[in-house]
Design a protein around this motif. Sequence first.
Motif, PDB file in Angstrom:
ATOM      1  N   SER A 161       2.571  14.383   2.321  1.00 56.01           N
ATOM      2  CA  SER A 161       1.135  14.423   1.368  1.00 56.01           C
ATOM      3  C   SER A 161       0.255  15.576   2.092  1.00 56.01           C
ATOM      4  CB  SER A 161       0.461  13.243   1.176  1.00 56.01           C
ATOM      5  OG  SER A 161       1.525  12.343   0.363  1.00 56.01           O
ATOM      6  N   TYR A 162       0.179  15.228   3.399  1.00 58.06           N
ATOM      7  CA  TYR A 162      -0.775  16.398   4.265  1.00 58.06           C
ATOM      8  C   TYR A 162      -0.375  17.672   4.267  1.00 58.06           C
ATOM      9  CZ  TYR A 162      -4.274  12.640   5.838  1.00 58.06           C
ATOM     10  OH  TYR A 162      -5.142  11.471   6.035  1.00 58.06           O
ATOM     11  N   GLY A 163       0.999  17.698   4.391  1.00 60.46           N
ATOM     12  CA  GLY A 163       1.680  18.949   4.553  1.00 60.46           C
ATOM     13  C   GLY A 163       1.080  19.699   3.011  1.00 60.46           C
ATOM     14  N   LEU A 164       1.696  19.105   2.044  1.00 61.73           N
ATOM     15  CA  LEU A 164       1.223  19.694   0.576  1.00 61.73           C
ATOM     16  C   LEU A 164      -0.173  20.126   0.433  1.00 61.73           C
ATOM     17  CD1 LEU A 164       3.301  19.945  -1.603  1.00 61.73           C
ATOM     18  CD2 LEU A 164       2.442  18.017  -2.728  1.00 61.73           C
ATOM     19  N   LEU A 165      -1.252  19.207   0.991  1.00 66.14           N
ATOM     20  CA  LEU A 165      -2.512  19.469   0.711  1.00 66.14           C
ATOM     21  C   LEU A 165      -3.107  20.784   1.457  1.00 66.14           C
ATOM     22  CD1 LEU A 165      -4.096  15.898   0.775  1.00 66.14           C
ATOM     23  CD2 LEU A 165      -4.242  17.252  -0.979  1.00 66.14           C
ATOM     24  N   LEU A 224       9.583   5.392   6.440  1.00 64.47           N
ATOM     25  CA  LEU A 224       9.239   6.074   4.959  1.00 64.47           C
ATOM     26  C   LEU A 224       7.822   6.211   4.788  1.00 64.47           C
ATOM     27  CD1 LEU A 224      10.709   6.982   2.450  1.00 64.47           C
ATOM     28  CD2 LEU A 224      10.378   4.742   1.569  1.00 64.47           C
ATOM     29  N   THR A 225       7.324   5.262   5.210  1.00 67.27           N
ATOM     30  CA  THR A 225       5.646   5.669   5.139  1.00 67.27           C
ATOM     31  C   THR A 225       5.064   6.936   5.938  1.00 67.27           C
ATOM     32  OG1 THR A 225       5.284   3.121   4.601  1.00 67.27           O
ATOM     33  CG2 THR A 225       3.333   4.375   5.199  1.00 67.27           C
ATOM     34  N   ALA A 226       5.615   6.828   7.062  1.00 65.25           N
ATOM     35  CA  ALA A 226       5.059   8.150   7.783  1.00 65.25           C
ATOM     36  C   ALA A 226       5.509   9.450   7.164  1.00 65.25           C
ATOM     37  CB  ALA A 226       5.665   7.856   9.328  1.00 65.25           C
ATOM     38  N   LEU A 227       6.972   9.290   6.632  1.00 63.22           N
ATOM     39  CA  LEU A 227       7.373  10.557   6.015  1.00 63.22           C
ATOM     40  C   LEU A 227       6.717  10.930   5.083  1.00 63.22           C
ATOM     41  CD1 LEU A 227       9.823  12.610   6.655  1.00 63.22           C
ATOM     42  CD2 LEU A 227      11.238  11.181   5.013  1.00 63.22           C
ATOM     43  N   THR A 228       6.234  10.055   4.027  1.00 58.81           N
ATOM     44  CA  THR A 228       5.663  10.371   2.641  1.00 58.81           C
ATOM     45  C   THR A 228       4.086  10.754   3.196  1.00 58.81           C
ATOM     46  OG1 THR A 228       4.921   8.019   2.355  1.00 58.81           O
ATOM     47  CG2 THR A 228       6.975   9.081   1.129  1.00 58.81           C
ATOM     48  N   ALA A 238      -3.489  10.069  -0.566  1.00 57.20           N
ATOM     49  CA  ALA A 238      -3.659   9.859  -1.969  1.00 57.20           C
ATOM     50  C   ALA A 238      -4.138   8.353  -2.239  1.00 57.20           C
ATOM     51  CB  ALA A 238      -2.464  10.072  -2.770  1.00 57.20           C
ATOM     52  N   LYS A 239      -3.905   7.440  -1.355  1.00 54.37           N
ATOM     53  CA  LYS A 239      -4.211   5.887  -1.602  1.00 54.37           C
ATOM     54  C   LYS A 239      -5.748   5.916  -1.229  1.00 54.37           C
ATOM     55  CE  LYS A 239       0.689   4.422  -1.272  1.00 54.37           C
ATOM     56  NZ  LYS A 239       1.559   3.650  -0.995  1.00 54.37           N
ATOM     57  N   ILE A 240      -6.243   6.516  -0.445  1.00 56.94           N
ATOM     58  CA  ILE A 240      -7.412   6.560  -0.139  1.00 56.94           C
ATOM     59  C   ILE A 240      -8.385   6.702  -1.167  1.00 56.94           C
ATOM     60  CG2 ILE A 240      -9.616   7.340   1.344  1.00 56.94           C
ATOM     61  CD1 ILE A 240      -7.256   8.650   3.239  1.00 56.94           C
ATOM     62  N   PRO A 241      -8.525   7.713  -2.006  1.00 55.32           N
ATOM     63  CA  PRO A 241      -9.322   7.523  -3.175  1.00 55.32           C
ATOM     64  C   PRO A 241      -8.880   6.554  -4.213  1.00 55.32           C
ATOM     65  CG  PRO A 241      -8.034   9.593  -3.227  1.00 55.32           C
ATOM     66  CD  PRO A 241      -7.856   8.982  -1.731  1.00 55.32           C
ATOM     67  N   ALA A 242      -7.714   6.251  -4.573  1.00 56.06           N
ATOM     68  CA  ALA A 242      -7.326   5.606  -5.363  1.00 56.06           C
ATOM     69  C   ALA A 242      -7.877   4.121  -5.193  1.00 56.06           C
ATOM     70  CB  ALA A 242      -5.639   5.785  -5.334  1.00 56.06           C
ATOM     71  N   PHE A 243      -7.501   3.688  -3.972  1.00 55.22           N
ATOM     72  CA  PHE A 243      -7.907   2.253  -3.644  1.00 55.22           C
ATOM     73  C   PHE A 243      -9.548   2.093  -3.902  1.00 55.22           C
ATOM     74  CE2 PHE A 243      -9.547  -0.911  -0.726  1.00 55.22           C
ATOM     75  CZ  PHE A 243      -8.630  -2.027  -1.201  1.00 55.22           C
ATOM     76  N   SER A 244     -10.249   3.329  -3.400  1.00 52.65           N
ATOM     77  CA  SER A 244     -11.690   3.021  -3.387  1.00 52.65           C
ATOM     78  C   SER A 244     -12.201   3.161  -4.683  1.00 52.65           C
ATOM     79  CB  SER A 244     -12.260   4.288  -2.573  1.00 52.65           C
ATOM     80  OG  SER A 244     -13.696   3.995  -2.476  1.00 52.65           O
ATOM     81  N   ARG A 245     -11.708   4.149  -5.529  1.00 51.78           N
ATOM     82  CA  ARG A 245     -12.292   4.116  -6.885  1.00 51.78           C
ATOM     83  C   ARG A 245     -11.969   3.162  -7.700  1.00 51.78           C
ATOM     84  NH1 ARG A 245     -10.223  10.428  -6.792  1.00 51.78           N
ATOM     85  NH2 ARG A 245     -11.978  11.472  -5.853  1.00 51.78           N
ATOM     86  N   GLU A 246     -10.560   2.570  -7.573  1.00 46.95           N
ATOM     87  CA  GLU A 246     -10.221   1.475  -8.749  1.00 46.95           C
ATOM     88  C   GLU A 246     -11.172   0.196  -8.252  1.00 46.95           C
ATOM     89  OE1 GLU A 246      -8.467   1.650 -11.246  1.00 46.95           O
ATOM     90  OE2 GLU A 246      -8.334   3.689 -10.970  1.00 46.95           O
ATOM     91  N   CYS A 247     -11.327  -0.227  -7.056  1.00 39.79           N
ATOM     92  CA  CYS A 247     -12.268  -1.320  -6.670  1.00 39.79           C
ATOM     93  C   CYS A 247     -13.453  -1.178  -6.955  1.00 39.79           C
ATOM     94  CB  CYS A 247     -12.163  -1.345  -4.971  1.00 39.79           C
ATOM     95  SG  CYS A 247     -10.647  -2.054  -4.310  1.00 39.79           S
ATOM     96  N   LEU A 248     -14.118  -0.070  -7.099  1.00 33.80           N
ATOM     97  CA  LEU A 248     -15.571   0.301  -7.509  1.00 33.80           C
ATOM     98  C   LEU A 248     -15.560   0.180  -9.138  1.00 33.80           C
ATOM     99  CD1 LEU A 248     -18.401   1.187  -6.426  1.00 33.80           C
ATOM    100  CD2 LEU A 248     -17.917   3.435  -7.100  1.00 33.80           C
ATOM    101  N   LYS A 249     -14.477   0.627  -9.976  1.00 31.19           N
ATOM    102  CA  LYS A 249     -14.548   0.328 -11.239  1.00 31.19           C
ATOM    103  C   LYS A 249     -14.558  -1.175 -11.797  1.00 31.19           C
ATOM    104  CE  LYS A 249     -11.732   4.328 -12.643  1.00 31.19           C
ATOM    105  NZ  LYS A 249     -10.314   4.903 -13.033  1.00 31.19           N
TER     106      LYS A 249
END
Length: 490
Positions: A15-19, A7-11, A410-421
């Motif tokens: 996500s990359y396909g949509l981008l 499921l992780t691979a599929l999503t 999508a989880k790359i910026p989300a994780f990085s930005r939330e940690c920095l906050k």
Amino acid sequence: MITIPYLTALTTYFSYGLLFAFGQIRDLFRKIIDWLNNPSKLDGYAPICLGLEDFYVRRLYLRIQDCFGRPIASAPDAWFDVVERYSNDNNKTLKRSTKVSKCLNLGSYNYLGFASSDEYCTPRVVDSLKKFSASTCSARVDGGTTRLHTELEECVAKFVGKPAAIVFGMGYVTNSAIIPVLTGKGDLIISDSLNHNSIVNGARGSGATIRVFLHNTPSHLEEVLREQIAEGQPRTHRPWKKIIVIVEGIYSMEGELCKLPEIITVCKKYKAFTYLDEAHSIGAVGKTGRGVCELLGVDTADVDIMMGTFTKSFGSCGGYIAGSKELIQYLKYSCPAHIYATSISPPAAQQIISAIRVILGEDGSSRGAQKLARIRENSNFFRSELQKMGFEVLGDNDSPVMPIMLYNPAKIPAFSRECLKQNVAVVTVAFPATPLLLARARICISASHTKEDLIKGLQVISEVGDMVGIKYFPAEPKKHQQEEGRVKFD
């Protein structure tokens, strides 16, 4: 090897396909608008940037570029000052503000804590700066060899357990410039599939034939060796002039220790030379900081070429090659990085010498042993706690590098930005530094981190992990929950 949940691979693919799809649509509209504004503009020049790489940068990377290349305004200690940035054009360009945030540093390679001011190292570095200046302004073979360079090479050779060593001003160049000198047409390089880019580029520039074996799999290495020895050189099938197997001590994107004893056994069996890259392991692992050979009980005499860098555990810059006296003498006469490049900065050389003396206890204290014990304890504690929380953490015990798998773009910026906050600075890594599906956050632990620092980092990462949804395994029940469960069962 990493097994991605279906499921992780599929999503992630979706996500990359949509981008990609939205990026192509935006590019199409941009071309139409440009043509309408200036239909007769035909330069006749070929594009200076490759199409797909340029597309990736514009449509994917620029969206999250604030997560990378964050400028700092202090020494990279356990805590450091991160300069805040802002954008007025949807992240295409970033501007620095005058504000800084004091953040917990979980991204620097400051494994032993030498990157900041040190009571033994810093005064000696300052004295060397006054005496020798910041640069020799010359190559080693001209006027670029000082007393410190000779002392450093002797010190490194003694530290790693080899007869001789040669040092360079840049760690990346140590691999990319040395490998083409050691190998050429008619030679065979067998490289681990996850070796660093500096090794890959060095091998490509050598002219030697390159074969790859499955990451950290000695059995597959033996298969490749047997097949290549049987077939010989392409077209002529003559025997190979020489065969070099290249591996890393700790793999920088996986945090895994090399299966060095088994690989040495295979190389000895087939008379292949061994090239060991200890960029992330020298100084960081082993009872006295001497790297994976000491940690795994391998005699350094069994490793033909030992490479390492000073940019991690020693708080400086540059790299080294250690080996036999004949090998080092040959490199001094033939390596372009030694003959043409400016020598390592004298203060940087003094920093390395001083750090090694602290590690070995030659400064008259036990601080070196304490640092080594602390980096080991900190690394194993942090890794264990992350796994208990349910994160997918790569690597082995004792390794100060611990990647947390993110997968979805999508989880790359989300994780990085939330940690920095929450004032925790982490490094996220994605394609092309990793395969497309295997984005991750790479945590690097330091001996300068206190227990309170680590607990703070774990609390923030756990909260953000729940928010972003990257706890791919069930969390381990806490002690009080286990005790309550036992009471109810009784």
